[in-house]
Motif scaffolding. Structure first.
Motif, PDB file in Angstrom:
ATOM      1  N   VAL A 358       0.833  -1.207   0.000  1.00 34.76           N
ATOM      2  CA  VAL A 358       0.000   0.000   0.000  1.00 34.76           C
ATOM      3  C   VAL A 358       0.869   1.258   0.000  1.00 34.76           C
ATOM      4  CG1 VAL A 358      -1.546   1.371   1.453  1.00 34.76           C
ATOM      5  CG2 VAL A 358      -2.047  -1.036   1.023  1.00 34.76           C
ATOM      6  N   GLN A 359       1.960   1.231   0.762  1.00 30.29           N
ATOM      7  CA  GLN A 359       2.853   2.385   0.823  1.00 30.29           C
ATOM      8  C   GLN A 359       3.628   2.555  -0.481  1.00 30.29           C
ATOM      9  OE1 GLN A 359       4.936   2.816   4.758  1.00 30.29           O
ATOM     10  NE2 GLN A 359       3.963   0.843   5.185  1.00 30.29           N
ATOM     11  N   PHE A 360       4.076   1.449  -1.083  1.00 27.23           N
ATOM     12  CA  PHE A 360       4.782   1.530  -2.365  1.00 27.23           C
ATOM     13  C   PHE A 360       3.883   2.093  -3.468  1.00 27.23           C
ATOM     14  CE2 PHE A 360       7.827  -1.836  -0.763  1.00 27.23           C
ATOM     15  CZ  PHE A 360       8.964  -1.059  -0.903  1.00 27.23           C
ATOM     16  N   LEU A 361       2.597   1.754  -3.408  1.00 28.99           N
ATOM     17  CA  LEU A 361       1.663   2.209  -4.443  1.00 28.99           C
ATOM     18  C   LEU A 361       1.494   3.729  -4.446  1.00 28.99           C
ATOM     19  CD1 LEU A 361      -0.993  -0.631  -4.193  1.00 28.99           C
ATOM     20  CD2 LEU A 361       0.298  -0.028  -6.258  1.00 28.99           C
ATOM     21  N   ILE A 362       1.683   4.375  -3.288  1.00 30.08           N
ATOM     22  CA  ILE A 362       1.618   5.839  -3.238  1.00 30.08           C
ATOM     23  C   ILE A 362       2.726   6.441  -4.111  1.00 30.08           C
ATOM     24  CG2 ILE A 362       1.857   7.865  -1.756  1.00 30.08           C
ATOM     25  CD1 ILE A 362       0.651   6.207   0.515  1.00 30.08           C
ATOM     26  N   PHE A 363       3.933   5.882  -4.007  1.00 29.30           N
ATOM     27  CA  PHE A 363       5.039   6.374  -4.826  1.00 29.30           C
ATOM     28  C   PHE A 363       4.813   6.056  -6.306  1.00 29.30           C
ATOM     29  CE2 PHE A 363       6.849   6.043  -0.591  1.00 29.30           C
ATOM     30  CZ  PHE A 363       7.598   7.199  -0.492  1.00 29.30           C
ATOM     31  N   ALA A 364       4.195   4.911  -6.589  1.00 27.96           N
ATOM     32  CA  ALA A 364       3.890   4.561  -7.977  1.00 27.96           C
ATOM     33  C   ALA A 364       2.944   5.579  -8.596  1.00 27.96           C
ATOM     34  CB  ALA A 364       3.272   3.170  -8.030  1.00 27.96           C
ATOM     35  N   ALA A 365       2.018   6.102  -7.798  1.00 29.51           N
ATOM     36  CA  ALA A 365       1.079   7.107  -8.305  1.00 29.51           C
ATOM     37  C   ALA A 365       1.795   8.392  -8.687  1.00 29.51           C
ATOM     38  CB  ALA A 365       0.018   7.397  -7.249  1.00 29.51           C
ATOM     39  N   LEU A 366       2.891   8.704  -7.998  1.00 29.85           N
ATOM     40  CA  LEU A 366       3.576   9.975  -8.206  1.00 29.85           C
ATOM     41  C   LEU A 366       4.333  10.051  -9.531  1.00 29.85           C
ATOM     42  CD1 LEU A 366       4.960  10.600  -4.589  1.00 29.85           C
ATOM     43  CD2 LEU A 366       2.994  11.689  -5.687  1.00 29.85           C
ATOM     44  N   PHE A 367       4.793   8.910 -10.062  1.00 31.64           N
ATOM     45  CA  PHE A 367       5.573   9.030 -11.296  1.00 31.64           C
ATOM     46  C   PHE A 367       4.756   8.796 -12.572  1.00 31.64           C
ATOM     47  CE2 PHE A 367       7.130   4.541 -10.235  1.00 31.64           C
ATOM     48  CZ  PHE A 367       6.432   3.890 -11.258  1.00 31.64           C
ATOM     49  N   GLN A 368       3.430   8.784 -12.459  1.00 32.30           N
ATOM     50  CA  GLN A 368       2.591   8.559 -13.633  1.00 32.30           C
ATOM     51  C   GLN A 368       2.707   9.682 -14.676  1.00 32.30           C
ATOM     52  OE1 GLN A 368       0.693   5.597 -14.170  1.00 32.30           O
ATOM     53  NE2 GLN A 368       2.085   5.111 -12.488  1.00 32.30           N
ATOM     54  N   VAL A 369       2.771  10.946 -14.228  1.00 35.20           N
ATOM     55  CA  VAL A 369       2.835  12.061 -15.183  1.00 35.20           C
ATOM     56  C   VAL A 369       4.156  12.053 -15.946  1.00 35.20           C
ATOM     57  CG1 VAL A 369       2.839  14.564 -15.428  1.00 35.20           C
ATOM     58  CG2 VAL A 369       1.246  13.489 -13.840  1.00 35.20           C
ATOM     59  N   SER A 370       5.264  11.823 -15.247  1.00 34.25           N
ATOM     60  CA  SER A 370       6.567  11.769 -15.921  1.00 34.25           C
ATOM     61  C   SER A 370       6.588  10.661 -16.970  1.00 34.25           C
ATOM     62  CB  SER A 370       7.686  11.528 -14.898  1.00 34.25           C
ATOM     63  OG  SER A 370       7.768  12.609 -13.993  1.00 34.25           O
ATOM     64  N   ASP A 371       6.035   9.502 -16.608  1.00 41.08           N
ATOM     65  CA  ASP A 371       5.934   8.396 -17.560  1.00 41.08           C
ATOM     66  C   ASP A 371       5.089   8.796 -18.765  1.00 41.08           C
ATOM     67  OD1 ASP A 371       7.430   6.159 -17.138  1.00 41.08           O
ATOM     68  OD2 ASP A 371       5.968   5.123 -15.897  1.00 41.08           O
ATOM     69  N   ALA A 372       4.022   9.560 -18.500  1.00 42.81           N
ATOM     70  CA  ALA A 372       3.097   9.942 -19.563  1.00 42.81           C
ATOM     71  C   ALA A 372       3.716  10.914 -20.553  1.00 42.81           C
ATOM     72  CB  ALA A 372       1.840  10.564 -18.951  1.00 42.81           C
ATOM     73  N   VAL A 373       4.758  11.637 -20.158  1.00 46.59           N
ATOM     74  CA  VAL A 373       5.445  12.548 -21.071  1.00 46.59           C
ATOM     75  C   VAL A 373       6.555  11.827 -21.822  1.00 46.59           C
ATOM     76  CG1 VAL A 373       6.851  14.631 -21.254  1.00 46.59           C
ATOM     77  CG2 VAL A 373       4.912  14.578 -19.682  1.00 46.59           C
ATOM     78  N   GLN A 374       7.432  11.131 -21.089  1.00 46.21           N
ATOM     79  CA  GLN A 374       8.617  10.561 -21.722  1.00 46.21           C
ATOM     80  C   GLN A 374       8.279   9.438 -22.702  1.00 46.21           C
ATOM     81  OE1 GLN A 374      10.283   7.444 -21.199  1.00 46.21           O
ATOM     82  NE2 GLN A 374       8.728   6.600 -19.830  1.00 46.21           N
TER      83      GLN A 374
END
Length: 449
Positions: A358-374
């Protein structure tokens, strides 16, 4: 594919190309997803072993298979320039190269995997599962690489619905054989984690057979005669394919292997941390299929427009892809953040694993925008056949910025294992910024000519 006039027409064509690719990518990813998911239901040690095994398998396979992705822009530009006669030779040479790459990877895993696993401080049971899982998966390397070559050809013709249909069949096939071989149902041997690898290998052979049958018997593929009158292997054509493909492969390897490197480094935190990390990474990777699919659609459409010498149209497709991916990333982030507890519960019934995931998934949510650009920016750059500078930027972003900063956060702060995910966010953000700048430079240069 066809020429479009307005932005609305371009967006419609982009979605027409991307939607089948998305379904295809999700179906392909479901092979790995169900390997992890069904193994998690079998046992924590098997989950950890498959996680370690896939951390070796995925970057090596994806990196080398990325070389075959060069067939997409090559064929797309040939079609845009109305040079259809060159398509058959390009695809056949790609298949030759696929078989050679598969043989190299098989030899690497067969002779080297136990030696590599020896460097990790793994529990004996986890080590055994990882080794046997990788060997089982390796039995499907030839069909997997050959299918990648054929898929690149199909997609380059704009027939992405065909690969969608083929790949949709792979998920239920894989789940069926997982059910038989992981759990030992209907009299089959109970193999646990390694059974997931064997099920995947069988699935890859069946998918290749289906793809070859469709290409050989249906239009528009049949008219190209891909499987008729094979040309001799050509080093010059391999040079063209690898000249574009190797930088693509290295770039993809740089991105995927950093996640594997993080998994390896987390082995010091124990089996529960590895399992929780893999759960978060597995589901985040499923959501990554959205920007990745847009990236692949951008490669096809940008390549087609560049081949037709319509620079302004290629530019529009590039940034339409980025805009669509960023919009969808907001939804992805919301899913990961607000549904993190139910997501973790899907994979495991172990309270310790769920709490950490559950805690790791919070960090996974944070890098979605960067992934969506690159991701779509890289796809557009491949459509321009601009790949050399791109892979250098990827190496720097992920391995010079991402991994070292993750190590520093994990070692010298209270973040611990979560520090590596902060490093991942930093690397992906750096990649998104530098690759976007490169795309602007290429578009400006092409417009001036």
């Amino acid at each position: 594919m066809y020429e479009t006039k307005t932005t609305q027409e371009k967006l419609k064509l982009l979605m027409k190309i991307v939607l089948p690719i998305l379904i295809t990518q999700v179906a392909m990813y479901m092979v790995t997803f169900f390997d992890i998911y069904m193994t998690a239901r079998y046992g924590t040690e098997d989950l950890a072993g498959v996680s370690i095994g896939s951390s070796f398998w995925v970057p090596v396979y994806i990196g080398l298979a990325g070389i075959l992705m060069s067939i997409t822009p090559i064929v797309a530009q040939l079609m845009g320039a109305k040079k259809k006669d060159g398509v058959k030779d390009a695809v056949q040479q790609g298949i030759y190269l696929a078989v050679i790459l598969a043989a190299i990877v098989f030899a690497f895993f067969f002779f080297g995997i136990d030696w590599l696993l020896g460097f990790m401080d793994l529990e004996p049971a986890v080590n055994d599962v990882a080794s046997r899982y990788i060997f089982a998966m390796s039995l499907g390397l030839v069909p997997l690489f050959a299918y990648n070559a054929l898929r690149s050809y199909i997609d380059a013709l704009g027939a992405t619905r065909v690969t969608m249909f083929i790949t949709l069949m792979s998920a239920p096939i894989n789940v069926f054989f997982n059910y038989l071989l992981i759990f030992g149902n209907f009299g089959f041997p109970e193999l646990g984690g390694p059974g997931a690898g064997m099920a995947s290998a069988i699935t890859y052979w069946l998918v290749l057979a289906i793809a070859a049958f469709i290409i050989h018997t249906n239009e528009p593929f049949k008219s190209f005669g891909i499987f008729r009158k094979w040309t001799r292997p050509s080093l010059s054509r391999w040079k063209e394919i690898t000249g574009i493909g190797v930088p693509i492969g290295i770039s993809i390897f740089a991105e995927t292997s950093i996640f594997s490197a993080v998994t390896f480094m987390m082995s010091v935190y124990g089996t529960i941390t590895i399992a929780a990390h893999q759960i978060a990474l597995n589901f985040a990777s499923l959501l990554y299929m959205l920007p990745l699919s847009i990236s692949m659609g951008a490669t096809i459409l940008v390549g087609f427009e560049v081949g037709a010498k319509r620079a302004s149209h290629a530019k529009q497709y590039s940034w339409l892809g980025v805009g669509a991916a960023v919009t969808l990333s907001v939804i992805s982030s919301g899913i990961l953040y607000f549904l993190r507890e139910p997501i973790a519960g899907l994979y495991s019934s172990d309270p310790a694993v769920i709490g950490l995931a559950v805690q790791f998934l919070i960090f996974a949510a944070l890098f979605q925008v960067s992934d969506a650009v690159q991701a779509p920016v890289q796809g557009a750059l491949r459509g321009y056949k601009d790949v050399n500078i791109t892979f250098i930027m990827a190496l720097i972003s992920y391995w010079v910025i991402g991994l070292p900063s993750g190590y520093l956060f994990a070692t010298f702060t209270d973040l611990g294992a979560f520090g590596y995910w902060v490093g991942l966010i930093a690397g992906l953000t750096a990649g998104a910024i530098t690759l976007s700048i490169r795309l602007l430079i290429i578009q400006k240069k092409l417009a001036s000519h």
